[in-house]
Design a protein around this motif. Structure first.
Motif, mmCIF file in Angstrom:
data_model
loop_
_atom_site.group_PDB
_atom_site.id
_atom_site.type_symbol
_atom_site.label_atom_id
_atom_site.label_comp_id
_atom_site.label_asym_id
_atom_site.label_seq_id
_atom_site.Cartn_x
_atom_site.Cartn_y
_atom_site.Cartn_z
ATOM 1 N N TYR B 158 0.838 -1.205 0.000
ATOM 2 C CA TYR B 158 0.000 0.000 0.000
ATOM 3 C C TYR B 158 0.876 1.259 0.000
ATOM 4 C CZ TYR B 158 -3.791 3.215 1.073
ATOM 5 O OH TYR B 158 -4.691 4.249 1.009
ATOM 6 N N PHE B 159 1.746 1.363 0.975
ATOM 7 C CA PHE B 159 2.648 2.523 1.034
ATOM 8 C C PHE B 159 3.817 2.346 0.078
ATOM 9 C CE2 PHE B 159 1.200 2.290 5.603
ATOM 10 C CZ PHE B 159 0.269 3.296 5.462
ATOM 11 N N GLY B 160 4.376 3.463 -0.353
ATOM 12 C CA GLY B 160 5.674 3.432 -0.983
ATOM 13 C C GLY B 160 6.725 3.200 0.085
ATOM 14 N N THR B 161 7.974 3.161 -0.314
ATOM 15 C CA THR B 161 9.011 3.060 0.709
ATOM 16 C C THR B 161 9.269 4.450 1.296
ATOM 17 O OG1 THR B 161 10.703 3.258 -0.988
ATOM 18 C CG2 THR B 161 10.083 1.040 -0.355
ATOM 19 N N ASN B 162 8.421 5.390 0.945
ATOM 20 C CA ASN B 162 8.293 6.748 1.490
ATOM 21 C C ASN B 162 9.476 7.273 2.330
ATOM 22 O OD1 ASN B 162 5.874 6.300 0.284
ATOM 23 N ND2 ASN B 162 4.597 6.651 2.101
ATOM 24 N N PRO B 163 10.494 7.788 1.650
ATOM 25 C CA PRO B 163 11.664 8.263 2.379
ATOM 26 C C PRO B 163 11.494 9.688 2.908
ATOM 27 C CG PRO B 163 12.012 8.544 0.049
ATOM 28 C CD PRO B 163 10.659 7.905 0.200
ATOM 29 N N PHE B 164 12.311 10.022 3.906
ATOM 30 C CA PHE B 164 12.356 11.414 4.369
ATOM 31 C C PHE B 164 13.790 11.760 4.716
ATOM 32 C CE2 PHE B 164 13.131 11.393 8.968
ATOM 33 C CZ PHE B 164 12.901 10.060 9.285
ATOM 34 N N SER B 165 14.065 13.060 4.703
ATOM 35 C CA SER B 165 15.394 13.548 5.075
ATOM 36 C C SER B 165 15.254 14.775 5.958
ATOM 37 C CB SER B 165 16.199 13.912 3.821
ATOM 38 O OG SER B 165 17.404 14.581 4.172
ATOM 39 N N VAL B 166 16.168 14.902 6.908
ATOM 40 C CA VAL B 166 16.291 16.129 7.708
ATOM 41 C C VAL B 166 17.767 16.496 7.715
ATOM 42 C CG1 VAL B 166 15.997 17.194 9.982
ATOM 43 C CG2 VAL B 166 14.311 15.530 9.191
ATOM 44 N N ALA B 167 18.085 17.745 7.420
ATOM 45 C CA ALA B 167 19.476 18.217 7.474
ATOM 46 C C ALA B 167 19.589 19.312 8.520
ATOM 47 C CB ALA B 167 19.907 18.739 6.107
ATOM 48 N N VAL B 168 20.662 19.246 9.310
ATOM 49 C CA VAL B 168 20.869 20.206 10.402
ATOM 50 C C VAL B 168 22.287 20.758 10.296
ATOM 51 C CG1 VAL B 168 20.803 20.549 12.899
ATOM 52 C CG2 VAL B 168 19.393 18.748 11.876
ATOM 53 N N ALA B 181 14.729 5.536 3.886
ATOM 54 C CA ALA B 181 13.460 4.981 3.454
ATOM 55 C C ALA B 181 12.793 4.396 4.693
ATOM 56 C CB ALA B 181 13.673 3.900 2.411
ATOM 57 N N THR B 182 11.469 4.212 4.635
ATOM 58 C CA THR B 182 10.769 3.641 5.783
ATOM 59 C C THR B 182 10.663 2.119 5.683
ATOM 60 O OG1 THR B 182 8.724 4.297 4.676
ATOM 61 C CG2 THR B 182 9.504 5.701 6.437
ATOM 62 N N SER B 183 11.264 1.539 4.636
ATOM 63 C CA SER B 183 11.382 0.077 4.562
ATOM 64 C C SER B 183 12.693 -0.329 5.232
ATOM 65 C CB SER B 183 11.386 -0.374 3.099
ATOM 66 O OG SER B 183 12.323 0.378 2.356
ATOM 67 N N VAL B 184 12.795 -1.612 5.620
ATOM 68 C CA VAL B 184 14.027 -2.103 6.261
ATOM 69 C C VAL B 184 15.208 -1.890 5.334
ATOM 70 C CG1 VAL B 184 15.216 -4.148 7.132
ATOM 71 C CG2 VAL B 184 12.816 -3.793 7.691
ATOM 72 N N VAL B 185 15.036 -2.288 4.069
ATOM 73 C CA VAL B 185 16.094 -2.064 3.076
ATOM 74 C C VAL B 185 15.463 -1.555 1.784
ATOM 75 C CG1 VAL B 185 17.749 -3.804 3.858
ATOM 76 C CG2 VAL B 185 15.965 -4.442 2.228
ATOM 77 N N ALA B 186 16.270 -0.918 0.971
ATOM 78 C CA ALA B 186 15.822 -0.484 -0.347
ATOM 79 C C ALA B 186 15.429 -1.727 -1.140
ATOM 80 C CB ALA B 186 16.941 0.258 -1.053
ATOM 81 N N ARG B 187 14.362 -1.613 -1.933
ATOM 82 C CA ARG B 187 13.903 -2.728 -2.755
ATOM 83 C C ARG B 187 15.019 -3.157 -3.723
ATOM 84 N NH1 ARG B 187 10.230 -3.555 -6.975
ATOM 85 N NH2 ARG B 187 8.797 -5.258 -6.587
ATOM 86 N N GLY B 188 15.864 -2.191 -4.105
ATOM 87 C CA GLY B 188 16.967 -2.478 -5.010
ATOM 88 C C GLY B 188 17.883 -3.576 -4.492
ATOM 89 N N LYS B 189 18.022 -3.664 -3.156
ATOM 90 C CA LYS B 189 18.882 -4.704 -2.580
ATOM 91 C C LYS B 189 18.272 -6.082 -2.750
ATOM 92 C CE LYS B 189 21.510 -2.141 0.835
ATOM 93 N NZ LYS B 189 21.935 -2.070 2.242
#
Lengths: 352, 352
Positions: B158-168, B181-189
């Protein structure tokens, strides 16, 4: 015997806790907010953050390391930003003020963040994000805490279990309320395992030697582990940056543990945010889409061994409805503690 | 042979990619942003989001399902909020504009969020959050994506692997750049494991029957798993709410897969945020505290089996320095693809 509970309704429990707070110098209004935030945690089933915290809150006020009177000061302010100084008063009251300010600002300009320094333990983050819901806003709250968790790759506790919450309104469906610590499990569960002489699963904690352990006591002396390894550790870091450093509060190991240091303020930091949906999109359309997403997820085929798919916060909100009706089960030790606090405070214990 | 790489310097690689984009109708400026975002991913070692995406980006423009000319429209605007319509043009260009707008607004009022609808794959989220650093702001970016991951408890993607980033930003230390990404690993792996005939560890994916699997192909046909179980799933949901629903973009299964649907726009949604540190706290004090936290973490005793503790983004930023000097290793298949795109576009392949 140890599992015996007494069911107490929310209103008398809240009134009794408020009376205890008033007896140590708090105003009626502030006493209500503090009591309500604890009872709300119990209602939603988060008993670890409920009235079992009364004893430590009252002790710190009596020991004069927490100020019972809230005298929040504004340090910096802009239309979408503010930083507050909580004056070492009760976390929940300062947090309530900060969240309200974020909501007011978001109503004006669309979104806002408010940070808080010199605060204390504020209970559950969800109590504050839920305040945004009735304004049809997305609410955000996070706090740092005493060092319990090593940064990923390390072994010495540095971050708190730094929880955060986000609440999102829906239409006909229940709202979404995400609230999580950045550790795999609450430290309370490891304390309980030690009390019961049980082993803990691999992945919950690490001993002082920096090795994953299944012995509860070793994990308590060592470090709890972040959820999702480096990812949870990264989120814990961001929360310490936003609620600690950005707020000008303590961070890392400089934050004092309310259960271990009875001489100094904790200097806990928080951050609150509000996003006014109407400034981005028609509210009715937003709510329709939320309802659609929630229905979609509920209709997802359950994984092997699962009977039903729940949304974040759904179990807690349903428990809230049930406990509002049937009362809150309070364990004998917590009940005895509440009675003892009544004796110390000169408040009549009228709960049973 | 399969591991053979050719090192190409960032500048010629960027120029070649920009020339390819210009050849399909893009302006010079927009071609540069798209090329730079891809090459920046390669520089930081995130090769999965680098120039290996050129072929699919160009194919979709040629197939007229992505608009090479960016014509972003503002739907709603307030001092700390804006929602944009990306007009189905290139994700990175729209994202760049949205992030810049969030920064401008935050400079005025302290903080701001900007959502984007009708956009496309934007590359790495970190490319945009890093734009906030030179303004001494905290940057935030998130995007949804095609359904790859079941909500916790379910089995249907249902969800994408919906990534997010924060830079400080920090002071003397490297900035913190969280990107996950919010998945354990990238699907590419998992795709790679299938190609190599290897098993995948338990916990990466689930088969169509809703059971955890170690067979890569089963996981690809089924669902990837969220990091930290229900916690990662909750974060994926929040990202779909903020970048999808709040933006008025597609969400859940309505978002089209750029690798599978060549007839319809993806209607990808993004959200960007900026927080102006100066509006909360003296900037120099903030940076001093950031440096202190970073030093503290670097000095943390490594866990058993670890030689050094790294900060989020540190490995990527150090790799960036090295690859800027030594060039970017490009694999033979990707190099052949780039050469073939030059032939199709009538652009001279001058990289080797």
């Amino acid at each position: 015997m140890t599992n015996q509970v007494t069911c107490i309704h929310a209103e008398p429990l809240r009134n009794y806790c408020a009376a205890l707070f008033i007896s140590v110098g708090m105003s009626k209004e502030e006493a209500f907010i503090n009591a309500d935030s604890l009872v709300d945690a119990n209602l939603t089933g988060i008993d670890s953050h409920g009235v079992s915290r009364m004893a430590i809150y009252l002790k710190r006020i009596r020991d004069k390391v927490v100020n019972p009177v809230c005298s929040t000061k504004t340090i910096n302010e802009a239309p979408a930003a503010a930083s507050l100084d909580g004056g070492n008063s009760m976390g929940a009251v300062v947090a309530y003020q900060a969240m309200k300010l974020a909501i007011t600002k978001a109503k004006d300009v669309g979104a806002a963040f408010v940070t808080v320094r010199h605060s204390n333990h504020f209970g559950t983050a969800a109590y504050f994000t839920k305040l945004a819901l009735k304004h049809d806003m997305v609410g955000f709250a996070a706090t740092n805490g005493p060092s319990r968790m090593a940064p990923w790759g390390g072994r010495d506790p540095y971050f708190g279990t730094n929880p955060f919450s986000v609440a999102v309104p829906a239409g006909k469906q229940l709202p979404i309320v995400v609230d999580m610590a950045t550790s795999v499990v609450a430290r309370g569960k490891i304390i309980l395992a030690e009390k019961n002489g049980e082993k803990i699963p691999r992945g919950w904690g690490m001993n002082q030697g920096g090795e994953v352990t299944t012995i509860a006591r070793e994990a308590l002396e060592g470090s709890v582990l972040p959820f999702g390894g480096p990812k949870g550790s990264g989120i814990a870091l961001l929360i310490d940056v936003l609620s600690g450093i950005l707020a000008g509060a303590a961070f890392g190991t400089t934050l004092k543990d309310m259960y271990a240091n009875f001489n100094e303020p904790t200097d806990t930091g928080h951050i609150f945010g509000a996003v006014d949906i109407r400034k981005f999109r028609d509210l009715a359309n937003f709510k329709n889409d939320m309802d659609q997403m929630i229905r979609d997820i509920k209709e997802n085929t359950p994984a092997k061994g699962v009977t039903k798919v729940f949304l974040p916060g759904e179990i807690e909100l349903r428990k809230r409805e049930a406990r509002l009706k049937d009362g809150i089960p309070i364990s004998q030790p917590v009940l005895a503690e509440l009675k003892e606090e009544g004796r110390k405070c000169g408040v009549l214990f009228d709960l049973v």
